[in-house]
Enzyme design. Structure first.
Site, PDB file in Angstrom:
ATOM      1  CE1 TYR A 146      -3.368  -2.656   0.141  1.00  0.00           C
ATOM      2  CE2 TYR A 146      -3.910  -2.011   2.381  1.00  0.00           C
ATOM      3  CZ  TYR A 146      -4.161  -2.776   1.271  1.00  0.00           C
ATOM      4  OH  TYR A 146      -5.199  -3.663   1.286  1.00  0.00           O
ATOM      5  CE  LYS A 177      -6.000  -7.142   1.537  1.00  0.00           C
ATOM      6  NZ  LYS A 177      -5.983  -5.988   2.440  1.00  0.00           N
TER       7      LYS A 177
END
Lengths: 264, 264, 264, 264, 264
Positions: A146, A177
């Site tokens: 992220y 992810k």
């Protein structure tokens, strides 16, 4: 990246991670409309669904609840995380050692990296240790990649998401992810930037069934190997129903429409 | 969280911790009206009361006084703490290793976490080590879960206290010690946010017998498994009497009124 | 500096390192015109060219791709690196331990040192550990010696590049990789400042065949023992052709003109 | 705190520490009027006086001079300290490991803690390690407990000195060395705040014989178990004479007057 | 301080260290007039002179060149140092472990301490580890004791140099290397402040033969046990000649005049 197709968290080359670390990362606010979900057992029950290849939780919840579910659920121990009471630059405390995660019975390790944060260098070095310890235990590593922090305003721009998957590949994750970058083309590029490493889409905040499933469909078509989802499953009234639909979209590569129709 | 009902610090599923680390955390000012309590023996004597399941002290006091009380008192070694001479952002030095605490005879470990402090990440990582070391020694861990620091003005708001108990659960505590959030409903929510983990109310500064006991009664009714108390016991003229009353409220689940009447 | 002429990364006293850590250091932007190169296999294929004595990659790419190329390519594991999302003073995370690099099959270790950065002291100490661990495994160490940071505007000035090679020698590198200082004389001085330690020129961003080869020729004539190159090889349409030419310039000490003529 | 009455640094329950770490803490300025005392042997000679139960020095002086005095002097190795060239917030470098102190022959360990300094937390954690290492070697620990730093103007106020002794007790010291708080009552309170832990008064800068001895007398009457003194002994022309007097005040609990009369 | 008169770096109680770490500390600029000295072999050749008891270099140069000189030169491995590209407060990276220095064949260890720097505490703790590791290997430790940093303008004032030698003694060095404080009296005081520890004068930047030798003469007369010199030897056209003269001044305690006359 090492071969993980034979790992328990992968089914037919795909992965569906049910995440429930919101009590740490977001706090009780995420449970306002579903107070019964404050009880982690409820989500572990949901995770027994065949579509779910792993349940992602923090150490304390793993310790307390996984012993009752270890036959039916694969454990992805998320080893770092921070409360949103934290006011500093994006960072994440390493709350669990890999050795202890393995002792609890983890089938995989999860780790958040905030690329671009003023803590990026420190987090990357923590990731090094976690990744190498995980190799000792033959545990796959999932990177919550992220990018955010000083100088990064819109963290879902295509080039940011492609950088995010690439960081996963370069640093040694087995799965990255990432947030959906807004278009199928951008997702495809992000998957290419990951080389042979698997990419899963992050579920994000709760949306309508159709909107959610069609984004998952687009991600899978673009090369994503699955989904890591929390609120879009356990904040729903009927988590089983949406998992039935996700199973069709992810593993059978059906359309969102077909999946919805079949499960309603 | 692991099962601790068979631990010495739990009696019938309940816990009453008598804390005496005020000499470190607050300094001699807490002893102004009770200078004789500067002698830790006096409080250890009080801790021999059946209602008390553990006495919480820092390393030095444990070393010096626990050998005389080890047959009659269970030791909860509080392994971090800081003087109030400290002017920096909320933080707490780790003053004792878990290995040494075990050597001294600790039955449980105590640790303060200031969620929301600019030291939250560092403290959470210290907690990780302490918690995992405690697991090696089969020692329960009690988290003093006190959100405070930059950006947190009122640290007893209901959502803050529910976040505090949840932090305990997510990070692997066995008991979270939190301040009373002001209402029975809020306390009940805080206990739900803790899942199956035990929650004890923090005693706070000295109040009247009735006010104190009825808050404890409300907390227990709301799901708290007990109390961690210092000044409201040892600053009293008759600590035994209040412990008699607390025993009734906590273990027998009597009302504050009934307990007061029975013990006066 | 230890004798490394018998090391696999040296051929006839010369070295040509093909680097592909741009996905980490620069991000997907470096692949804009050659998106197929996002697949690391394509560059590993290129690295099987006889001219290439080592391929430099980060841990994740080594783990994922080197097993298929270990018979044909020598691995230089670049153990630190940072994304350009990083906004802080120049720094580089140590992403791989030397022990793990050796386990993956590394033939040499790469490390970036930003002399003059406010992180210089910290990076030099990380280099100490890496270098000494590499000695344990008999692995040569290549220092990316790049002075930059507060107070260093033009980092290719002759005195800066000579300082860069000298830092490599003094701190214990076996090869220093430096930018071309702009003239043959300056390069010669930089090589003299390195004593007996080898110096390789950094390839830099993509230029024309002639410009690139003649700079390499000048560097080799000035005493450089070779080249570490990325974009000037794998961003080209025909990497093999430029490697053919580089082979002539570096190992056969032919002129750029002759090499170009022979390979076109 | 552990029982140390049988330790060599205690005589009849009392302690007189002769300190000579001024060369580090204050620099050559403390030797201006007594340049011959720059030779540590001179102070070791003084320390052979029966009244002295331990001599406190830094590692280097212990290494160099203690071998000649180990039969006649008990060694208190002061393991931290900092020069007054230091311009930062109050802090103290740990200059000697406890293991090495034990190897040199230390009979006790000394450590400065600046409660209230912005380095308090870090120093308290260093103290933890030192104290626990000392326990491994069965060595008593003396804490120089000196609250100072940001926000602490007058560091000899009664409540500050009582806090200082309490810090010693809570953190696990066996003896706390504190400044005289200005009155007998305040000293008595400081000794009570220490529980059963021993308290020694800090000698401070050189004063007249009478003023010095009567302060020691007051401290001993107030419960102090002795003195840690440097300049008030070795800056004197006749250190033996003042030690004779101190012996009477501390061990025989004579008055300053009587002691002066007997030794003049 | 331990007895080192039998150590190879001491001859008749005296020491002459030839230092060549300028490539790291100052950069190529120190070699401008003597470019041939960029080759460390040239200085190692000079170090074979009987007057030289040790040659001080950094790890990389020791690794690369000492194997050819180990029969004729004693190695003093300077284990910390920093480039002058560094713009931060005075600090020095620890570039070599003592274990590795011993493995390379070091006869002694060198370490810079910047007393008064904002990094003093950290450097003193690094010195602790280096010194204690050196004791394990029975290696003498030479401290480059250079007070400088915030608040220290003129670092050769008499009281600063006396503090510098005292720091060496207190912290456990065997020899302190300090700048000449400007007068024989000040040097004598600095040597007295060192107790029995040896003091060597720092050579400084290049001066005339007479000026240099007479300063050395003054230092030796004042109690210094020798010299640590770099530029004043290897920047000279005839290093052997100045070493011949230094041999007379240092070991035979001749005057600068006599030494010059005998060697011209």
């Amino acid at each position: 990246m090492i071969p993980i197709d034979d790992s328990p968290i992968v089914r037919d080359g795909k992965t569906l991670i049910l995440a429930m670390d919101h009590g740490l990362e977001h706090g009780p606010v995420d449970f306002e409309d579903v107070p019964e979900k404050l009880d982690p057992s409820t989500v572990f029950e949901t995770a027994t669904h065949d579509a779910v290849t792993a349940m992602a939780v923090q150490k304390g919840i793993a310790e307390g609840y996984y012993p009752s579910y270890e036959d039916d659920v694969n454990l992805l121990l998320k080893v770092n995380g921070t409360s949103n009471l934290w006011m500093g630059e994006y960072d994440s405390a390493v709350n669990c050692s890999v050795d202890y995660a393995a002792e609890i019975g983890a089938d995989a390790i999860g780790f958040t990296l905030y690329g671009g944060s003023n803590h990026e260098v420190e987090m990357a070095e923590e990731f090094r240790d976690v990744q190498e310890d995980a190799r000792e235990h033959d545990l796959p590593v999932v990177m919550w990649s992220y990018p955010r922090g000083q100088g990064l305003k819109n963290d879902t721009k295509p080039e940011v998401i492609s950088y995010a998957t690439r960081l996963g590949l370069e640093l040694g994750a087995d799965i990255a992810k990432v947030k959906y970058p807004g278009s199928s083309d951008a997702m495809e590029h992000a998957c290419k930037a990951a080389g042979d490493m698997k990419v899963v889409m992050s579920g994000g905040s709760k949306t309508s069934d159709y909107e959610f499933l069609s984004t998952v469909e687009a991600a899978v078509n673009a090369g994503a190997t699955g989904l890591a989802v929390g609120r879009n499953v356990w904040q729903r009234e009927n988590p089983t129903q949406i998992l039935d639909a996700l199973e069709k979209v992810i593993y059978d590569e059906e359309t969102a429409d077909a999946a919805l129709e079949a499960t309603e």
